[in-house]
Design a protein around this motif. Structure first.
Motif, PDB file in Angstrom:
ATOM      1  N   GLN A  36      39.086  42.798  48.531  1.00 46.29           N
ATOM      2  CA  GLN A  36      38.914  42.754  47.085  1.00 46.29           C
ATOM      3  C   GLN A  36      37.518  42.299  46.683  1.00 46.29           C
ATOM      4  O   GLN A  36      36.990  42.715  45.649  1.00 46.29           O
ATOM      5  CB  GLN A  36      39.947  41.811  46.464  1.00 46.29           C
ATOM      6  CG  GLN A  36      41.383  42.285  46.617  1.00 46.29           C
ATOM      7  CD  GLN A  36      42.377  41.300  46.037  1.00 46.29           C
ATOM      8  OE1 GLN A  36      42.067  40.143  45.819  1.00 46.29           O
ATOM      9  NE2 GLN A  36      43.584  41.763  45.789  1.00 46.29           N
ATOM     10  N   TYR A  37      36.933  41.412  47.506  1.00 53.88           N
ATOM     11  CA  TYR A  37      35.662  40.817  47.094  1.00 53.88           C
ATOM     12  C   TYR A  37      34.917  40.318  48.329  1.00 53.88           C
ATOM     13  O   TYR A  37      35.532  39.787  49.257  1.00 53.88           O
ATOM     14  CB  TYR A  37      35.931  39.644  46.141  1.00 53.88           C
ATOM     15  CG  TYR A  37      34.714  39.079  45.454  1.00 53.88           C
ATOM     16  CD1 TYR A  37      34.011  39.820  44.504  1.00 53.88           C
ATOM     17  CD2 TYR A  37      34.263  37.798  45.755  1.00 53.88           C
ATOM     18  CE1 TYR A  37      32.895  39.297  43.877  1.00 53.88           C
ATOM     19  CE2 TYR A  37      33.138  37.256  45.122  1.00 53.88           C
ATOM     20  CZ  TYR A  37      32.463  38.019  44.181  1.00 53.88           C
ATOM     21  OH  TYR A  37      31.355  37.506  43.552  1.00 53.88           O
ATOM     22  N   SER A  88      46.527  34.969  50.121  1.00 52.32           N
ATOM     23  CA  SER A  88      45.177  35.375  49.732  1.00 52.32           C
ATOM     24  C   SER A  88      44.186  34.570  50.559  1.00 52.32           C
ATOM     25  O   SER A  88      44.163  33.337  50.483  1.00 52.32           O
ATOM     26  CB  SER A  88      44.964  35.137  48.236  1.00 52.32           C
ATOM     27  OG  SER A  88      45.813  35.980  47.472  1.00 52.32           O
ATOM     28  N   THR A 140      42.800  48.567  47.180  1.00 53.68           N
ATOM     29  CA  THR A 140      41.696  48.189  46.295  1.00 53.68           C
ATOM     30  C   THR A 140      40.653  49.301  46.194  1.00 53.68           C
ATOM     31  O   THR A 140      39.576  49.095  45.642  1.00 53.68           O
ATOM     32  CB  THR A 140      41.025  46.906  46.818  1.00 53.68           C
ATOM     33  OG1 THR A 140      40.610  47.100  48.182  1.00 53.68           O
ATOM     34  CG2 THR A 140      41.978  45.723  46.766  1.00 53.68           C
ATOM     35  N   ARG A 141      40.960  50.475  46.716  1.00 54.57           N
ATOM     36  CA  ARG A 141      39.998  51.577  46.728  1.00 54.57           C
ATOM     37  C   ARG A 141      40.439  52.680  45.778  1.00 54.57           C
ATOM     38  O   ARG A 141      41.610  53.068  45.753  1.00 54.57           O
ATOM     39  CB  ARG A 141      39.863  52.140  48.149  1.00 54.57           C
ATOM     40  CG  ARG A 141      38.721  53.141  48.340  1.00 54.57           C
ATOM     41  CD  ARG A 141      38.653  53.596  49.791  1.00 54.57           C
ATOM     42  NE  ARG A 141      37.459  54.375  50.068  1.00 54.57           N
ATOM     43  CZ  ARG A 141      36.298  53.839  50.418  1.00 54.57           C
ATOM     44  NH1 ARG A 141      36.194  52.536  50.537  1.00 54.57           N
ATOM     45  NH2 ARG A 141      35.246  54.605  50.676  1.00 54.57           N
ATOM     46  N   ARG A 145      34.202  46.108  48.624  1.00 56.60           N
ATOM     47  CA  ARG A 145      35.507  46.235  47.980  1.00 56.60           C
ATOM     48  C   ARG A 145      36.060  47.634  48.216  1.00 56.60           C
ATOM     49  O   ARG A 145      35.345  48.635  48.077  1.00 56.60           O
ATOM     50  CB  ARG A 145      35.398  45.967  46.480  1.00 56.60           C
ATOM     51  CG  ARG A 145      36.696  46.208  45.727  1.00 56.60           C
ATOM     52  CD  ARG A 145      36.539  45.959  44.232  1.00 56.60           C
ATOM     53  NE  ARG A 145      37.722  46.405  43.504  1.00 56.60           N
ATOM     54  CZ  ARG A 145      38.822  45.671  43.344  1.00 56.60           C
ATOM     55  NH1 ARG A 145      38.872  44.453  43.859  1.00 56.60           N
ATOM     56  NH2 ARG A 145      39.845  46.142  42.673  1.00 56.60           N
ATOM     57  N   LYS A 182      44.218  55.743  43.419  1.00 55.58           N
ATOM     58  CA  LYS A 182      44.013  54.330  43.749  1.00 55.58           C
ATOM     59  C   LYS A 182      44.942  53.931  44.877  1.00 55.58           C
ATOM     60  O   LYS A 182      46.164  53.988  44.736  1.00 55.58           O
ATOM     61  CB  LYS A 182      44.264  53.443  42.529  1.00 55.58           C
ATOM     62  CG  LYS A 182      43.893  51.970  42.764  1.00 55.58           C
ATOM     63  CD  LYS A 182      44.073  51.144  41.496  1.00 55.58           C
ATOM     64  CE  LYS A 182      43.507  49.735  41.687  1.00 55.58           C
ATOM     65  NZ  LYS A 182      44.128  49.007  42.799  1.00 55.58           N
ATOM     66  N   GLY A 200      40.757  38.820  50.106  1.00 59.00           N
ATOM     67  CA  GLY A 200      41.798  39.728  49.644  1.00 59.00           C
ATOM     68  C   GLY A 200      43.168  39.155  49.948  1.00 59.00           C
ATOM     69  O   GLY A 200      43.293  38.106  50.589  1.00 59.00           O
ATOM     70  N   GLN A 201      44.205  39.855  49.494  1.00 57.22           N
ATOM     71  CA  GLN A 201      45.584  39.448  49.777  1.00 57.22           C
ATOM     72  C   GLN A 201      46.110  40.295  50.931  1.00 57.22           C
ATOM     73  O   GLN A 201      46.035  41.528  50.887  1.00 57.22           O
ATOM     74  CB  GLN A 201      46.467  39.623  48.549  1.00 57.22           C
ATOM     75  CG  GLN A 201      47.895  39.119  48.765  1.00 57.22           C
ATOM     76  CD  GLN A 201      48.791  39.391  47.565  1.00 57.22           C
ATOM     77  OE1 GLN A 201      48.962  40.539  47.157  1.00 57.22           O
ATOM     78  NE2 GLN A 201      49.368  38.334  47.008  1.00 57.22           N
TER      79      GLN A 201
END
Length: 444
Positions: A235-236, A295, A349-350, A308, A346, A253-254
């Protein structure tokens, strides 16, 4: 019911479940009865319901008001949106999704049941199995919900007749089994009166099974997902500034499935670059292992390009990447989905550009037949689609992972969700007839 301490609550398991059924089958009343009789309603909430019920001339509180929170729902007497409720007993914690029953809101069940481990499908004992019942059973099978409860409601209106319940249970179970639903538990209830919801019914001594709450408290819930292939959608990317963290580069990310350990060999997809986990941070503290739904931030031995939308997986269990996806979908938008439709897909997260290459079939719920090449899917339709993406995606089969085997299609013009998709075979589709004039060229 005794007061639940913080320590006891922490030790109980969590069950996510959804309710579904046709309009006026009594879903909201069942949920209200479940909350009321399990002592899960706050005093001020109950007093508010009693005031509204009294203003309508009702002697008993209308328990459906505990879940029908929108003004439009109260005015129309139907559930419109998914209502989430959280409650607990000494044996288990619950997250409940009360989904709408009207046919035009069937798509909302996809939202409510997509993360559920159990679905309660209500049937009015006077009406038996209807089209909407079959639709909800098909969605439960499509979403691979492991446990289904058939709650035959309003038994008080059919004289608590065992033969009425038995006939409905037999018909539904046969249909659900044909769909591939792994487990059906049938319970005769009266949500209005409270029969077999929390307390056993004295009016149905012929029934020896569990109440709804007893079944919810005791149904097996598997939180051991260590057998699943580990997946972390990034995610980041965390790169703190300052002298205290000169070389820190973490991928947050989770965890969608499985578990990660320090020292594991991992691969980053879709690039295919490999490395090893040098550290795992959880809530700011280093740990040796992390697992599903936590997470975390992973640190790798090698400084490789990760952003990401990438997926970190064990090198030995890496899924194949592909630009051609075939899936079973439920169309949720008012505008139809057509062959040639350009969309955004989607996955985790992509988000990538994609085009609908073919719609091989649409499911007919009456007899589970497949209508070949319908050309389009309209709201609430279930069908098969073939999609070509602009970039390769690492997708799992939905049967293997509900998180990394699912996706949504988005309208690139306004961001509206069009379709919810499950990768792989859910319903066997006929072989499509090849159109020799079909243009297989792509702009990407």
């Amino acid at each position: 019911m005794s007061t639940i301490t913080t320590e006891e609550l922490a030790e109980t398991t969590l069950l996510r479940f959804a309710t579904a059924g046709s309009v006026d089958d009594g879903k909201s009343t069942l949920v209200g009865r479940l909350l009321h009789d399990s002592k899960s309603v706050l005093t001020d909430q109950l007093e508010a319901v009693e005031r509204v019920s009294a203003s309508r001339g009702q002697e008993a509180p209308d328990l459906a008001l505990l879940t029908d929170g929108l003004r439009a729902e109260r005015e129309q007497g139907i559930t419109i949106d998914v209502a989430y409720r959280y409650f607990a007993t000494p044996r288990r914690r619950f997250i409940l999704a009360d989904t709408p029953g009207h046919v035009q809101y069937t798509r909302n069940m996809v939202t409510g049941a997509s993360t559920a481990e159990l679905t309660v499908i209500l049937i009015d004992a006077r009406n038996g199995v209807v089209e909407q019942t079959r639709r909800h059973a098909a969605l439960a099978a499509l979403l691979r919900v492991p446990h289904v409860v058939l709650a035959v409601n309003k038994m008080d209106l059919v004289g608590y007749e065992e033969k009425v319940f038995a006939a409905i249970a037999e018909e539904f179970t046969a249909y659900a089994t044909e769909l591939g639903v792994p487990e059906v538990t049938a319970i005769p209830i009266s949500a209005l009166v409270g029969d077999n919801v929390v307390e056993p019914s004295a009016n149905m001594d012929w029934y020896g099974g569990p109440t709804v709450l007893e079944h919810l408290e005791t149904v097996p819930v598997s939180h051991d997902l260590s057998h699943c292939h580990a997946r972390l959608p990034v995610q980041y990317v965390i790169r703190p500034q300052g002298p205290d963290h000169p070389d820190y580069r973490g991928y947050a990310g989770q965890i969608a499935a499985g578990s990660f350990h320090v020292g594991d060999s991992v691969t980053v997809l879709p690039s295919g670059r490999a490395s090893k986990i040098s550290g795992i941070d959880l809530l700011g503290e280093p740990v040796d292992v992390a697992w599903t739904t936590q997470s975390v931030t992973l640190l790798l031995e090698d400084d490789i390009d990760i952003s990401r939308g990438d997926l970190i997986v064990p090198s030995k269990d890496a899924p194949a990447t592909t630009q051609d996806i075939e899936a079973t979908v439920c169309h949720v938008a008012d505008a139809p989905l057509t062959v040639g439709h350009r969309v955004l897909l989607k996955h985790g997260t992509r988000t990538v550009k994609a085009i609908v290459k073919d719609i091989p079939s649409r499911l007919t719920l009456d007899d589970l037949s497949l209508h070949p090449h319908p050309g389009q899917l309209v709201a609430n339709d279930i069908g098969r689609v073939k999609i070509r993406t602009a970039e390769p995606l690492p997708v799992d089969s939905y049967a293997d992972s509900r998180r990394t085997g699912s996706f949504i299609l988005i309208d690139p013009n306004d961001g509206q969700t069009l379709t919810a998709g499950m990768v792989g075979e859910s319903f066997a589709a006929p072989e499509p007839v090849k159109d020799e004039s079909e243009d297989d060229g792509w702009d990407f």
